[in-house]
Design a protein around this motif. Structure first.
Motif, short mmCIF file in Angstrom:
data_model
loop_
_atom_site.label_atom_id
_atom_site.label_comp_id
_atom_site.label_asym_id
_atom_site.label_seq_id
_atom_site.Cartn_x
_atom_site.Cartn_y
_atom_site.Cartn_z
N GLU A 87 -2.68 -7.95 2.96
CA GLU A 87 -1.88 -8.20 4.02
C GLU A 87 -0.53 -7.50 3.92
O GLU A 87 -0.01 -7.08 4.79
N ARG A 88 -0.10 -7.06 2.62
CA ARG A 88 1.22 -6.39 2.40
C ARG A 88 0.82 -4.71 2.80
O ARG A 88 1.53 -4.36 3.53
N LEU A 89 -0.34 -4.43 2.81
CA LEU A 89 -0.76 -3.16 3.16
C LEU A 89 -0.91 -3.14 4.91
O LEU A 89 -0.29 -1.95 5.36
N ALA A 90 -1.10 -4.15 5.34
CA ALA A 90 -0.98 -4.04 6.80
C ALA A 90 0.28 -4.06 7.29
O ALA A 90 0.78 -3.29 8.39
N GLU A 91 1.09 -4.77 6.51
CA GLU A 91 2.56 -4.74 6.93
C GLU A 91 3.31 -3.41 6.55
O GLU A 91 4.01 -3.03 7.54
N PRO A 118 -9.90 -3.76 6.09
CA PRO A 118 -9.42 -4.97 6.41
C PRO A 118 -8.02 -4.82 6.86
O PRO A 118 -7.51 -5.62 7.58
N ALA A 119 -7.24 -4.09 6.19
CA ALA A 119 -5.87 -3.91 6.32
C ALA A 119 -5.58 -3.14 7.52
O ALA A 119 -4.70 -3.55 8.33
N LEU A 120 -6.26 -2.27 7.89
CA LEU A 120 -6.18 -1.48 9.07
C LEU A 120 -6.73 -2.24 10.39
O LEU A 120 -6.06 -2.41 11.41
N GLU A 121 -7.57 -3.42 10.10
CA GLU A 121 -8.04 -4.27 11.05
C GLU A 121 -7.01 -5.24 11.35
O GLU A 121 -6.66 -5.46 12.74
N GLY A 127 -0.60 -5.09 16.32
CA GLY A 127 0.08 -4.07 17.12
C GLY A 127 0.09 -2.66 16.70
O GLY A 127 0.80 -1.68 17.37
N LEU A 128 -0.76 -2.12 15.59
CA LEU A 128 -0.64 -0.93 15.22
C LEU A 128 -1.46 0.03 16.19
O LEU A 128 -2.67 -0.33 16.69
N VAL A 129 -0.77 1.13 16.80
CA VAL A 129 -1.52 1.83 17.85
C VAL A 129 -1.48 3.47 17.31
O VAL A 129 -1.97 4.13 18.26
#
Ligand code: SF4
Length: 308
Positions: A87-91, A118-121, A127-129
């Protein structure tokens, strides 16, 4: 996507079989948790990657290849870094996007594939574009490249060594299969993402950049590498030839690595590439061999900032 930590790890071509789920560290040094050394904007990648405010570069701890001359040796072999969650990696990806990064640049992430996907997902859902860059030594399995399909837009891959029996791959990376493995992986990367594309500002959106670092005394092997790449891939990829090697320590077993690459050798390699017909590639100005190209590995951007 759920994380399945390998009980018999085969994420990289070492296929060392470490039971990472039980906390056993593999050849790469990675164990049962995700570890990062730095996440920040970085200006020193190739121009279409470092465009705008810089590349949103995420340095992962540990490394499957473990070259003796590694310029990031504190993290690749020292294992420096902080343990974080998916979760932190996605942040972190979203924080880099908010800093106007041109892309998300994942540096040596292979050993953490079960966390990275999963972090990329999650980040995409939030909102990552930005394009995602897989920044790799080139020593990858076909299974790992296949798993990255749909997640990665750009491969920024090294092609370090030639095929000669006495190749530096054995001497410096304990990887006698490097050439064959990296060749197959590179073919798969090219098939997956296709030829380079750019947006209206010249920022790379998709494609492959192949990097080669000229090492001291390795001019002939570097020529063989560039000849192979050009004959096989031609203009379907971008090329980047670097002279920034800086001795990371004093070597007693590899005395040739105590010197920087000479300007004479570097220009001989560039002349050779010109003679092959490679008239468009990234190269470095004289004096590139500086430690300033190596960012401080101080966990910048890894921990969540405290609220003020
Ligand atoms: S990624 Fe690490 S643990 Fe997994 S096979 Fe490679 S060296 Fe072994």
């Amino acid at each position: 996507m759920n994380i399945t930590i390998p009980t018999k790890c085969e994420l990289c071509p070492r296929k060392c079989g470490a039971n990472r789920a039980e906390g056993v560290r593999g050849f790469c040094g990675a164990g049962a948790s995700l570890k990062l050394a730095r996440a920040a904007l970085h200006e020193w990648e190739e121009p279409p990657i470092s465009a705008r405010a810089g590349s949103g570069t995420v340095f992962f701890s540990n490394c499957p290849l473990r070259c003796v001359y590694c310029q990031n040796i504190d993290i690749s072999q020292g294992g420096f870094g902080l343990e974080i969650t998916t979760e932190r990696l996605a942040e972190i990806f979203l924080e880099l996007q908010a800093q106007d990064a041109a892309n998300i640049n994942l540096v040596t992430a292979t050993q953490y594939l079960p966390w990275v996907l999963p972090a990329l997902e999650q980040a995409r859902e939030q909102g990552l574009v930005l394009p995602v860059v897989w920044n790799t030594s080139g020593y990858e399995t076909l299974e790992t490249i296949a798993a990255l399909a749909g997640f990665v837009d750009i491969y920024l891959t090294d092609f370090k060594y030639g095929k000669a029996p006495e190749a530096a791959a054995i001497r410096y990376s304990q990887a006698p299969d490097y050439f064959d493995v990296a060749s197959a992986a590179l073919d798969a990367m090219c098939t997956q993402v296709g030829s380079p594309t750019f947006d209206d500002d010249g920022i790379m959106q998709r494609g492959v950049i192949v990097r080669h670092l000229l090492l001291p005394g390795q001019l002939e092997e570097s020529k063989a590498v560039m000849k192979y790449l050009w004959e096989r891939l031609g203009e379907t990829v971008l090329y980047s030839v670097m002279n920034q090697y800086t001795p990371p320590q004093h070597f007693t077993d590899f005395p040739e690595l105590n010197e920087k690459t000479t300007d004479e050798d570097y220009h001989a390699l560039l002349d050779y590439m010109d003679a092959l017909g490679m008239d468009d590639y990234f190269w470095q100005e004289g004096g590139a061999a500086q430690e300033s190209f190596i960012p401080p590995f101080d966990t910048t951007g890894v921990e969540k900032a405290a609220c003020t």
